[in-house]
Each structure stands twice: as structure tokens, then as C-alpha cells.
Design a protein around this motif. Structure first.
Motif, PDB file in Angstrom:
ATOM      1  N   ARG A   1      74.399 -52.276 -79.399  1.00 24.49           N
ATOM      2  CA  ARG A   1      75.855 -52.168 -79.394  1.00 24.49           C
ATOM      3  C   ARG A   1      76.423 -52.633 -78.058  1.00 24.49           C
ATOM      4  O   ARG A   1      75.705 -52.739 -77.071  1.00 24.49           O
ATOM      5  CB  ARG A   1      76.256 -50.715 -79.645  1.00 24.49           C
ATOM      6  N   PRO A   2      77.743 -52.840 -78.006  1.00 26.05           N
ATOM      7  CA  PRO A   2      78.356 -53.198 -76.727  1.00 26.05           C
ATOM      8  C   PRO A   2      78.132 -52.111 -75.677  1.00 26.05           C
ATOM      9  O   PRO A   2      78.114 -50.922 -75.992  1.00 26.05           O
ATOM     10  CB  PRO A   2      79.846 -53.326 -77.069  1.00 26.05           C
ATOM     11  N   GLY A   3      77.955 -52.553 -74.448  1.00 30.37           N
ATOM     12  CA  GLY A   3      77.849 -51.622 -73.335  1.00 30.37           C
ATOM     13  C   GLY A   3      79.242 -51.211 -72.879  1.00 30.37           C
ATOM     14  O   GLY A   3      80.200 -51.964 -73.012  1.00 30.37           O
ATOM     15  N   ILE A   4      79.339 -50.009 -72.328  1.00 35.80           N
ATOM     16  CA  ILE A   4      80.611 -49.483 -71.852  1.00 35.80           C
ATOM     17  C   ILE A   4      80.561 -49.393 -70.331  1.00 35.80           C
ATOM     18  O   ILE A   4      79.739 -48.669 -69.770  1.00 35.80           O
ATOM     19  CB  ILE A   4      80.907 -48.085 -72.448  1.00 35.80           C
ATOM     20  N   LEU A   5      81.427 -50.156 -69.675  1.00 31.64           N
ATOM     21  CA  LEU A   5      81.559 -50.130 -68.215  1.00 31.64           C
ATOM     22  C   LEU A   5      82.717 -49.187 -67.896  1.00 31.64           C
ATOM     23  O   LEU A   5      83.862 -49.467 -68.255  1.00 31.64           O
ATOM     24  CB  LEU A   5      81.843 -51.531 -67.690  1.00 31.64           C
ATOM     25  N   ILE A   6      82.420 -48.075 -67.274  1.00 30.56           N
ATOM     26  CA  ILE A   6      83.429 -47.052 -66.985  1.00 30.56           C
ATOM     27  C   ILE A   6      83.803 -47.158 -65.508  1.00 30.56           C
ATOM     28  O   ILE A   6      82.962 -46.952 -64.630  1.00 30.56           O
ATOM     29  CB  ILE A   6      82.896 -45.642 -67.310  1.00 30.56           C
ATOM     30  N   LEU A   7      85.063 -47.490 -65.250  1.00 31.92           N
ATOM     31  CA  LEU A   7      85.555 -47.640 -63.882  1.00 31.92           C
ATOM     32  C   LEU A   7      86.307 -46.377 -63.501  1.00 31.92           C
ATOM     33  O   LEU A   7      87.357 -46.079 -64.073  1.00 31.92           O
ATOM     34  CB  LEU A   7      86.454 -48.864 -63.748  1.00 31.92           C
ATOM     35  N   PRO A   8      85.769 -45.621 -62.540  1.00 32.50           N
ATOM     36  CA  PRO A   8      86.344 -44.319 -62.213  1.00 32.50           C
ATOM     37  C   PRO A   8      87.637 -44.401 -61.421  1.00 32.50           C
ATOM     38  O   PRO A   8      87.956 -45.430 -60.824  1.00 32.50           O
ATOM     39  CB  PRO A   8      85.249 -43.663 -61.372  1.00 32.50           C
ATOM     40  N   GLU A   9      88.341 -43.301 -61.431  1.00 32.22           N
ATOM     41  CA  GLU A   9      89.508 -43.188 -60.571  1.00 32.22           C
ATOM     42  C   GLU A   9      89.024 -42.994 -59.139  1.00 32.22           C
ATOM     43  O   GLU A   9      87.831 -43.099 -58.872  1.00 32.22           O
ATOM     44  CB  GLU A   9      90.420 -42.053 -61.059  1.00 32.22           C
ATOM     45  N   MET A  10      89.920 -42.679 -58.236  1.00 33.62           N
ATOM     46  CA  MET A  10      89.592 -42.643 -56.806  1.00 33.62           C
ATOM     47  C   MET A  10      88.578 -41.566 -56.432  1.00 33.62           C
ATOM     48  O   MET A  10      88.076 -41.557 -55.317  1.00 33.62           O
ATOM     49  CB  MET A  10      90.865 -42.465 -55.979  1.00 33.62           C
ATOM     50  N   PHE A  11      88.223 -40.706 -57.362  1.00 32.65           N
ATOM     51  CA  PHE A  11      87.276 -39.623 -57.066  1.00 32.65           C
ATOM     52  C   PHE A  11      85.825 -40.051 -57.263  1.00 32.65           C
ATOM     53  O   PHE A  11      84.910 -39.331 -56.910  1.00 32.65           O
ATOM     54  CB  PHE A  11      87.619 -38.393 -57.899  1.00 32.65           C
ATOM     55  N   GLY A  12      85.611 -41.227 -57.829  1.00 31.20           N
ATOM     56  CA  GLY A  12      84.273 -41.808 -57.877  1.00 31.20           C
ATOM     57  C   GLY A  12      83.334 -41.210 -58.902  1.00 31.20           C
ATOM     58  O   GLY A  12      83.744 -40.774 -59.975  1.00 31.20           O
TER      59      GLY A  12
END
Length: 143
Positions: free
Chosen positions: A24-35
Motif C-alpha cells: 500500500r502507499p506509505g504515509i509520510l507524517i510531518l509533525p507540528e513544531m513539537f516534533g
């Protein structure tokens, strides 16, 4: 369960689905400023539980405080300082490494969906614009 992926030029949490024959497609999760904090780890684990490999890159790994931060207290001001100092162009270059790492995870079919939260929304948009392989796949963003 998400595990830490660390090298000399990359830092992230990765979560892979339990062995499955379906890619399946991979999910790239970009966090908010809290990392890289517990909520981001939970998101990665949730996507992996649904059969998608997931990666949460530490866009702050070059900062003086690369760890995940709490949403309140002294960490909140530290998060703002860290965000103001973020070199967005360098972070996008790092996301190229993240996209390649995600595509290499077990269960990924080569397609990537970028999901960004707060400041991560901008990074998801920039990742879609600058990190996609136009010949074979499309990197989508959502924020």
C-alpha cells in the motif's frame, strides 16, 4: 509499534504493518513544531495497523533540541524558537531522504501520501512539490 530509525544523515520514527501480501502507499507524517512526540508515534502506529507503512521524519534533528517536545510548559516556547530557526529548504532536502526511506519500507508500493500538521502542513506541501518522482509516482499532501 513505531521504532526509531537513525543514521548519520537522517532521524525518524517508522512503523510497518504486520506482514501482509498487499503493498500500500506509505504515509509520510510531518509533525507540528513539537516534533517526534507520543501523538506522532501513535499516528504512525495507527497507519501501520491499517496496513500502511508510515514514517515520521524528525525535521528538527539538526537543532540544539532534537527531541520531541510537550505541548505546554517550557517546551512550548522552546518549540516556537526551534520552529523559527528551522531552515525550511534544508528540511525539504531531508524529506527527500525520508521519502526514499519510506518507499523502501516493507509493504510500501512506492506511492507516498504526505500528511502535515500545523507547520508540518507547509512541509507536506513542499514535499509534494519538490520530492516526488514524476516518472513513476505522485506525492500527495494534506494539511
Amino acid at each position: 509499534m513505531a521504532t526509531h530509525l537513525l543514521s548519520s544523515d537522517f532521524d525518524a520514527l517508522q512503523a510497518v504493518p504486520v506482514a501482509s501480501e498487499t503493498r500500500r502507499p506509505g504515509i509520510l507524517i510531518l509533525p507540528e513544531m513539537f516534533g517526534l512526540n507520543a501523538p506522532m508515534q501513535a499516528l504512525a502506529d495507527g497507519w501501520a495497523a491499517r496496513g500502511h507503512p508510515a514514517l515520521v521524519p524528525n525535521v528538527f534533528w539538526r537543532s540544539a533540541t532534537p527531541r520531541g517536545l510537550a505541548y505546554d510548559g517550557a517546551d512550548r516556547e522552546l518549540a516556537w524558537q526551534r520552529l523559527r530557526a528551522l531552515d525550511v529548504d534544508q528540511a525539504v532536502l531531508d524529506l527527500r531522504i525520508a521519502v526514499a526511506a519510506l518507499r523502501a519500507l516493507p509493504g510500501c508500493n512506492g506511492k507516498v501520501l504526505a500528511i502535515g500538521f500545523c507547520a508540518g502542513g507547509l512541509l507536506a506541501y513542499l514535499a509534494a512539490a519538490r520530492c516526488g518522482d514524476r516518472k513513476s509516482t505522485r506525492l500527495n499532501s494534506s494539511h
